[in-house]
Design an enzyme around this catalytic site. Sequence first.
Site, short mmCIF file in Angstrom:
data_model
loop_
_atom_site.label_atom_id
_atom_site.label_comp_id
_atom_site.label_asym_id
_atom_site.label_seq_id
_atom_site.Cartn_x
_atom_site.Cartn_y
_atom_site.Cartn_z
N LYS A 1 0.82 -1.21 0.00
CA LYS A 1 0.00 0.00 0.00
C LYS A 1 0.86 1.28 0.00
CE LYS A 1 -4.14 -2.08 0.84
NZ LYS A 1 -3.80 -3.51 0.86
C1 LIG Z 1 -4.43 -4.62 0.48
C2 LIG Z 1 -3.66 -5.87 0.47
C3 LIG Z 1 -3.94 -6.88 -0.44
C4 LIG Z 1 -5.11 -6.83 -1.39
O1 LIG Z 1 -4.98 -5.82 -2.37
P1 LIG Z 1 -6.28 -5.29 -3.13
O2 LIG Z 1 -5.80 -4.17 -3.97
O3 LIG Z 1 -7.23 -4.85 -2.07
O4 LIG Z 1 -6.81 -6.43 -3.92
C5 LIG Z 1 -3.12 -8.00 -0.44
N1 LIG Z 1 -2.10 -8.11 0.44
C6 LIG Z 1 -1.81 -7.17 1.33
C7 LIG Z 1 -0.71 -7.38 2.28
C8 LIG Z 1 -2.57 -6.01 1.37
O5 LIG Z 1 -2.28 -5.07 2.26
#
Ligand SMILES: *Cc1c(COP(=O)(O)O)cnc(C)c1O
Length: 469
Positions: free
Chosen positions: A112
């Site tokens: 993120k």
């Molecule tokens: C947010 C997240 C995901 C999923 O990503 P999306 O864009 O919501 O599909 C997978 N792994 C981790 C560690 C995340 O923080």
Amino acid sequence: MLYVSTRGEAPAISFNDALLAGLARDGGLYVPERWPELPRDTIAGFRGKSYAQVAFEVIRPFVAGSLKESDLSRMIGEAYATFDDPAVAPLAKLEDGEHLCELFHGPTLAFKDVAMQLLARLMDHVLAERGERVTIVGATSGDTGGAAVEAFRGRDRADMIILFPDGRVSDVQRRMMTTATEANIHAVAIDGTFDDCQAIVKALFNDHAFRDRVRMSGVNSINWARIVAQTVYYFTAAVAVGAPDKRVRFAVPTGNFGDVFAGYVAAQMGLPIERLIVATNVNDILARALATGAYEPRAVVPTASPAMDIQVSSNFERLLFDASGRNAPAVKAMMNDLAKDRRFSLPTDVLAHIRKLFSAARADEAETVATIKSVYAAQGYVIDPHTAVGVHVARKMKGEGTGPLIALSTAHPAKFPDAVEAAIGVRPALPGHLSDLLDRPERIERLPANAGAVARFVSERSRALGAVA
Ligand SMILES: *Cc1c(COP(=O)(O)O)cnc(C)c1O
């Protein structure tokens, strides 16, 4: 470049407006009016370029007419200077033809950060230019919150209220939200699931009077700028394993469908992607929808990969829009069915279109643990449970296609130390800059899963122009 809503009932707006708006006023999500294409030579030329240089080339067409190129370039440089690896998203090799793209080198150890570090700078820049403030209200299943708090803390043009499901995020994830000392940050534990948190945020966004009063804005993966920032590493990773000469496959641990949709964007821009493999945990609505055509949320089951404990994947709407030939009324009808009947059916042609590029499968809890173990045994490499879901599903799908396979590694194992230790008996340590995280004092608000209660809380905390104290 202008942005249109997937539900077709909001006017087209600029990148900067979409950046600040998040969700469109008709309840839809913004998508660019057309996909910009990068010539094959440009993609081939990414080999040997820095991450920031590739980011500039990939993002530039999406911000044309909104941002000066010199500003874009400066903000990209600043955003990715916060990462602890000069490659930003380096590759690690597992078995032959199987790679991991490490997306956890940012300040909160989660993929993120890749989007959030840029998003915060873009927002600050546009707000300063306009002399405005915003109130950011977001829902997090874990990692978004920490990344958002880290990116926005102390920025005086934004107040941030971040909702998370009480007891359903890891200690490290919670502390990344609750230990920020800056007055513009408010971490709120909601008595409910992530889907409850997300529904509250949507309800507040759809209350236009409230939304205008507090100048509400969003940083969830519904925000277009996040998707665009994530598109970059599909290019850098693919080129590193032989694209555009080779077609590449990606396995993507998926929750809200933002990350894998960014891969779809890369494909539309001309990156030769052979397959996009959606990897879910037992909250497998997407795997079921691709298998049967029925999009049917079930109760959320807590797992060792909590950032993927989601049953309503907001960004899937963007894919439905494209896969239906940009048919906004059809998307609106599907979303109305979902709201009314808690399910909808994918039309046959839409499903067929999606299956041309996408595959999907799930990993259950035992398979997730087994994958953490087997990667550690074979390569001595420690992966977190989200990454393990991606690797498991990538291996299950090995027979579909022939190109190099890249599994996205979405979190550092130290973010989920209990799950990792239970699997391999090794407790991964937090990197130095976070080593005192578990000793820092926490500041948490608690609220019921009720939009009215959250709205009152937001009104009281917002310092945006026009807000009633
Ligand atoms: C947010 C997240 C995901 C999923 O990503 P999306 O864009 O919501 O599909 C997978 N792994 C981790 C560690 C995340 O923080």
